[in-house]
Scaffold this active site. Structure first.
Site: not given
Length: 272
Positions: A2-3
């Site tokens: 996840p960004e």
DNA sequence: CAAGACTCCTGTCAGC
DNA sequence: TGCTGACAGGAGTCTT
């Protein structure tokens, strides 16, 4: 995984399900994460009601009724949050934490255990959150700010924008995308790039992140639900894991290592 | 302060 | 089919 856009999507997903809900019970199934889950501290959130769900960088914050009591969650590389009806919940491999609400459970699952879960009374001073840079979508993240940070560093521009102390939320994928859109070579020294280029880069970072956030509702949900589907933004990517440049169509995308991370770019669009 | 090497962990996939 | 090594979207810690 996840960004910022993914974490934002997960945050919204969690927010919609747990806001104003009281935690009825807590089970720590596997405390081993990046830092061990503090069973006693997490226990303090029992019978407390969630007042706010927010995001800071790549962290999700669950804030409670009680002033300042906050659960801080980082998804690491492979952390996911999913919900099940209590009656239908069966422990899956790599489930670490289960929060019981009236009808549903919230489950934190993390294959590689690079994520973390903390409970803090003072989020603004908490060691993981304290030194974080500005949010990329905020006004505080602008050309002057980034140019100033860059001028004091010899690292590559890619490392600069992935440094969470400089600006939060950008990981390997969106770094590659933003640099491609800005026609900047990822290995370029941070302190050798013009202010004009930084202006373009800042604009593209904001643009690519907000576009990704706006598309957050589709496949990411399946991912959130632990259905194992790939990231939702994949069809929009221009260089990350791509074979050919979308502009110089016959030119192969290069993949080099920058501080150990795969870095994709087009050597015709992005010159050193 | 900055930079670089090292580390945590498991699953998957390419190559033999 | 099985083995091996490389690789994966992150980031703190330690050393220099």
């Amino acid at each position: 995984m996840p960004e910022l856009p993914e974490v934002e999507t997960v945050k919204t997903y969690v927010y919609e399900r747990v806001l104003h809900k009281k935690i009825k019970n807590i089970k720590v199934l596997d405390k081993k994460l990046r830092w061990p889950i503090d069973t006693k501290k997490i226990g303090n959130t029992k019978s407390k009601t969630i007042k706010l769900v927010t995001r800071r960088g790549k962290y999700i914050l669950l804030q409670f009724d009680e002033p300042m009591l906050t659960i801080v969650i980082h998804l690491g590389m492979t952390g996911i949050i999913y919900f099940r009806k209590i009656s239908e919940y069966k422990k899956r491999k790599h489930d670490h934490l289960v929060l019981y609400f009236d009808e549903y459970v919230l489950v934190y699952n993390d294959v590689r255990k690079f994520g973390s879960i903390h409970v803090t009374n003072e989020p603004s001073n908490m060691f993981l959150l304290k030194g974080l840079g500005p949010e990329p979508m905020s006004e505080g993240f602008n050309t002057d700010y980034l140019f100033d940070k860059a001028n004091r560093r010899t690292c590559s521009v890619k490392e600069l924008i992935m440094n969470q102390k400089v600006v939060v939320g950008i990981g390997n994928i969106y770094a590659a995308e933003a640099l491609f859109l800005s026609k900047i070579h990822p290995s370029s020294s941070a302190n050798k790039i013009s202010k004009k280029k930084y202006e373009i880069l800042v604009k593209n970072i904001k643009q690519v992140l907000s576009k990704a956030i706006s598309m957050g509702g589709s496949t990411i949900k399946d991912f959130v639900n632990a259905e194992g589907k790939p990231g939702y933004f994949t069809q929009e990517l221009l260089v990350y894991k791509k074979k050919y440049c979308p502009i110089h169509k016959k030119n192969l995308i290069s993949n080099i290592k920058i501080s150990g991370r795969s870095s994709f770019f087009c050597d015709k669009c992005q010159k050193l």
